[in-house]
Scaffold this motif. Sequence first.
Motif, PDB file in Angstrom:
ATOM      1  N   ALA A 125       7.774   1.566   4.629  1.00  0.00           N
ATOM      2  CA  ALA A 125       6.544   0.868   4.246  1.00  0.00           C
ATOM      3  C   ALA A 125       5.530   0.868   5.381  1.00  0.00           C
ATOM      4  N   ILE A 126       5.997   0.683   6.605  1.00  0.00           N
ATOM      5  CA  ILE A 126       5.096   0.670   7.763  1.00  0.00           C
ATOM      6  C   ILE A 126       4.471   2.043   7.981  1.00  0.00           C
TER       7      ILE A 126
ATOM      8  N   ALA B  12       2.535   3.082  14.944  1.00  0.00           N
ATOM      9  CA  ALA B  12       3.333   2.841  13.739  1.00  0.00           C
ATOM     10  C   ALA B  12       4.822   2.988  14.010  1.00  0.00           C
TER      11      ALA B  12
ATOM     12  N   ALA C  92       1.933   3.054   5.157  1.00  0.00           N
ATOM     13  CA  ALA C  92       0.667   2.333   5.294  1.00  0.00           C
ATOM     14  C   ALA C  92      -0.184   2.950   6.396  1.00  0.00           C
ATOM     15  N   ALA C  93       0.435   3.291   7.520  1.00  0.00           N
ATOM     16  CA  ALA C  93      -0.302   3.884   8.636  1.00  0.00           C
ATOM     17  C   ALA C  93      -0.883   5.242   8.248  1.00  0.00           C
TER      18      ALA C  93
ATOM     19  N   HIS D 280      -1.558   6.317   5.211  1.00  0.00           N
ATOM     20  CA  HIS D 280      -2.595   6.126   4.198  1.00  0.00           C
ATOM     21  C   HIS D 280      -3.920   5.738   4.839  1.00  0.00           C
ATOM     22  N   ASP D 281      -3.858   4.864   5.842  1.00  0.00           N
ATOM     23  CA  ASP D 281      -5.084   4.446   6.528  1.00  0.00           C
ATOM     24  C   ASP D 281      -5.671   5.577   7.364  1.00  0.00           C
TER      25      ASP D 281
ATOM     26  N   PRO E 206      -5.928   9.428   4.299  1.00  0.00           N
ATOM     27  CA  PRO E 206      -5.643   9.127   2.892  1.00  0.00           C
ATOM     28  C   PRO E 206      -5.678  10.328   1.954  1.00  0.00           C
TER      29      PRO E 206
ATOM     30  N   MET F  67       0.852  -1.196   0.000  1.00  0.00           N
ATOM     31  CA  MET F  67       0.000   0.000   0.000  1.00  0.00           C
ATOM     32  C   MET F  67       0.878   1.233   0.000  1.00  0.00           C
ATOM     33  N   SER F  68       0.600   2.134  -0.872  1.00  0.00           N
ATOM     34  CA  SER F  68       1.421   3.334  -0.961  1.00  0.00           C
ATOM     35  C   SER F  68       0.605   4.550  -0.581  1.00  0.00           C
ATOM     36  N   ALA F  69       1.289   5.546  -0.073  1.00  0.00           N
ATOM     37  CA  ALA F  69       0.621   6.781   0.311  1.00  0.00           C
ATOM     38  C   ALA F  69       0.460   7.682  -0.895  1.00  0.00           C
TER      39      ALA F  69
END
Length: 286
Positions: free
Chosen positions: A66-67, A30, A70-71, A73-74, A77, A1-3
Motif C-alpha cells: 500500500a505504501i 517510500a 501510493a508513492a 501513483h503520486d 500516475p 489509493m491504488s496505482a
Amino acid sequence: MSAPRHTTAARAELPTVFDLREAAEVLTDAAAKAGAAIMAHYGTMDSIEYKDDDSPVTKADRDADAILLAALHDFAPSIPVVSEETVTDRKAPLGRLFFLVDPLDGTKEFIKKRTDFTVNVALVEDGFPCFGLVYAPARALLALTIADGVAIEAQMPPNSAGADLNALEHRRLHARAANPDAITALVSLSHLDAKTEDFLKGFAVTERSGAGSSVKFLEIARGNADLYPRLAPTMEWDTAAGQAVLEAAGGHVVDTRGARFRYGKTDAGLKNTNFIAWGRRVLTPR
C-alpha cells in the motif's frame, strides 16, 4: 489509493525521459516507510495466508504494498504498476514503460525470521529494467540506481517517517570480474534443485553460499560474489529491480542463450524463464 493497473488510455502520453535521480529520491523515502511497516510484523505470525500457488503472504506484504503503490501513483500516475500483491491480470498488455513491484521478496525468509528479504521496485522500459531499488530492511541495506550505469548502496534503517536519499552516506557499487579458477557462487535457499547443481559443475566454484530474495543480486553488485544461476521458477517482480542494480554496477543478467534478460512476458503470465546473473565477466561452462 491504488496505482494504475494495465491501462492503455494514456500510453501515447507516457514520458520519454525518466528522471532516475528523482525516482531514487521518492522511492528511497517510500522504501524506508515500507521497511518500517514490514519490520513492525517481524517475528510475529500476523495473518499468514497462502495463495493458489501455495506461496505465503502476510500483513507485512500488504502494508508495504500500500505504501509503495501510493508513492508510485503520486510520482508517476500515468505509468502502469504491476505488483505481486495486487495484479489481477498477468496477461494484460503493458506497453513500453511499466513498474514492477514486489513489496516483500522472500516472504518465506521473513516468516523464518531471517534477514534476507527485500523490497523491490523496478521500472521497465522497452523490455529491460532501467531503474531499480532493492531494500533489505532487516539489514538496513539500500541499493538503487541513481543514473544510467550508476548504482549505489547506503545504510538506511527502516523509518515510518521516511528518509532523505541526499542525507545518506553512500558508496558506488562495482561488480567484479570473475576469476575462472575461483568462482564464488550464490544459490537460492528455498529453491535449490538438481539442475542448478549440474550447472555449477561446469565452473570452478571454490566458494558458495545460500541467500534468499534479491540479496543475491546485491552480493554480486557489491563485488562479493560472481555467479547466481536461477534454473527454477521466478516471476518478473522477483528479479527486475535486482537486475537493474546489478547491471548498473557493471554486471550481467542473461538467459540460457546468453542474451540479456527481458521483461514484459505477458504471454507467459509474467513468469520468468531460467537466467544466470554474473559480475563483470560472463563465463562459459568448462
